[in-house]
Write an enzyme that holds these catalytic residues in place. Sequence first.
Site, mmCIF file in Angstrom:
data_model
loop_
_atom_site.group_PDB
_atom_site.id
_atom_site.type_symbol
_atom_site.label_atom_id
_atom_site.label_comp_id
_atom_site.label_asym_id
_atom_site.label_seq_id
_atom_site.Cartn_x
_atom_site.Cartn_y
_atom_site.Cartn_z
ATOM 1 N N GLN A 141 0.876 -1.180 0.000
ATOM 2 C CA GLN A 141 0.000 0.000 0.000
ATOM 3 C C GLN A 141 0.907 1.222 0.000
ATOM 4 O OE1 GLN A 141 -3.325 -0.644 0.135
ATOM 5 N NE2 GLN A 141 -3.005 -2.839 0.432
ATOM 6 N N LYS A 168 0.841 -7.200 -16.419
ATOM 7 C CA LYS A 168 -0.270 -7.594 -15.539
ATOM 8 C C LYS A 168 -1.304 -6.480 -15.464
ATOM 9 C CE LYS A 168 0.143 -7.945 -10.783
ATOM 10 N NZ LYS A 168 0.613 -8.619 -9.562
HETATM 11 C C1 R5P Z 1 2.673 -7.396 -6.751
HETATM 12 O O1 R5P Z 1 3.098 -6.401 -7.213
HETATM 13 C C2 R5P Z 1 3.542 -8.509 -6.277
HETATM 14 O O2 R5P Z 1 4.786 -8.505 -6.908
HETATM 15 C C3 R5P Z 1 2.858 -9.849 -6.479
HETATM 16 O O3 R5P Z 1 2.713 -10.087 -7.868
HETATM 17 C C4 R5P Z 1 1.503 -9.852 -5.840
HETATM 18 O O4 R5P Z 1 1.592 -9.358 -4.544
HETATM 19 C C5 R5P Z 1 0.931 -11.228 -5.813
HETATM 20 O O5 R5P Z 1 -0.321 -11.160 -5.220
HETATM 21 P P1 R5P Z 1 -1.414 -12.268 -5.516
HETATM 22 O O6 R5P Z 1 -0.803 -13.602 -5.205
HETATM 23 O O7 R5P Z 1 -2.537 -11.930 -4.590
HETATM 24 O O8 R5P Z 1 -1.820 -12.140 -6.949
#
Ligand code: R5P
Length: 297
Positions: A95, A191
């Site tokens: 955050q 992403k």
């Molecule tokens: C985000 O920027 C991080 O590098 C991870 O990709 C992310 O925290 C992964 O979260 P989740 O497993 O909930 O998709």
Amino acid sequence: MTHVLYDLGAAPGLAGKLADALDAQAGALELRRFPDGECYLRLDTPPAGRDVLLLCTLDRPDLKSLPMLFAAATCRELGARSVGLVAPYLAYMRQDIRFRPGEAVTSRHYAKMLSAELDWLVTVDPHLHRYDSLDEIYSIPSRSVAAAPALAAWLSAHVVSPVLIGPDAESSQWVADVASAINAPWLILEKRRSGDREVEVSVPQLDLHRGRTPVLLDDIVSTGGTMAAALSHVCGQGFVSPVCMAVHGIFAGDAETALKAAGMGRIVTCNTVAHASNEICVAAPLIDAIRELSVRH
Ligand code: R5P
């Protein structure tokens, strides 16, 4: 022996490795919950005059942070010479901006709370995306230990001819370092996140890498949504079962079920958050960083 190490919760075996290498006494304590959910803490090994190491990994931070802060305050009240935190996983780093009006930028508030009670902080690969370093939000000395060398060593020993895939731009810092250490090709996907669990990633262009083992590498697996989205694309392209790697395996809720449904074969994580997938030990780089910071106090 001036150091005393209180283990407030970390992967099995980590406290012993740190205490042995640092010649620190293992501090006895009692930490439990009252029936109403408040915590009870008692330090049986007196911290007076000692340099205290609090070992506490901070996944599920709303449960773990208060006991850790109470321990720090108690050590200080009872005359500790210094109080440092070894948090293999540091929470509330994601955050880092106010995306919508009124949102709490919790990384800043959390950093302020921890900086008020501690003399220094050592952690492993905090999620530094919009911050360049912990110094932007933590007012105490800190060290961010890199897991990349340990990830690279594990890959060299266990995977023949890998191609590394990072699921998003943030992962490129780990993917590039690991790939360069083992001289492997790598690529980064794009992403798009539309909710806590709703994630889309671009399709990896893997044609050039036929015959290699795909390795999906990210810093954090939380809901597993990011890794699962990347996995399902790779699995549809006729490669051998991908290896999933993460520095911090948080596995929130039904993350493992989601990853298995997306085609996950093997998953490997560092022992920053206790989990059955902890095949990579980060004790050695933590010890170096602790030595560096604890001698300054
Ligand atoms: C985000 O920027 C991080 O590098 C991870 O990709 C992310 O925290 C992964 O979260 P989740 O497993 O909930 O998709």
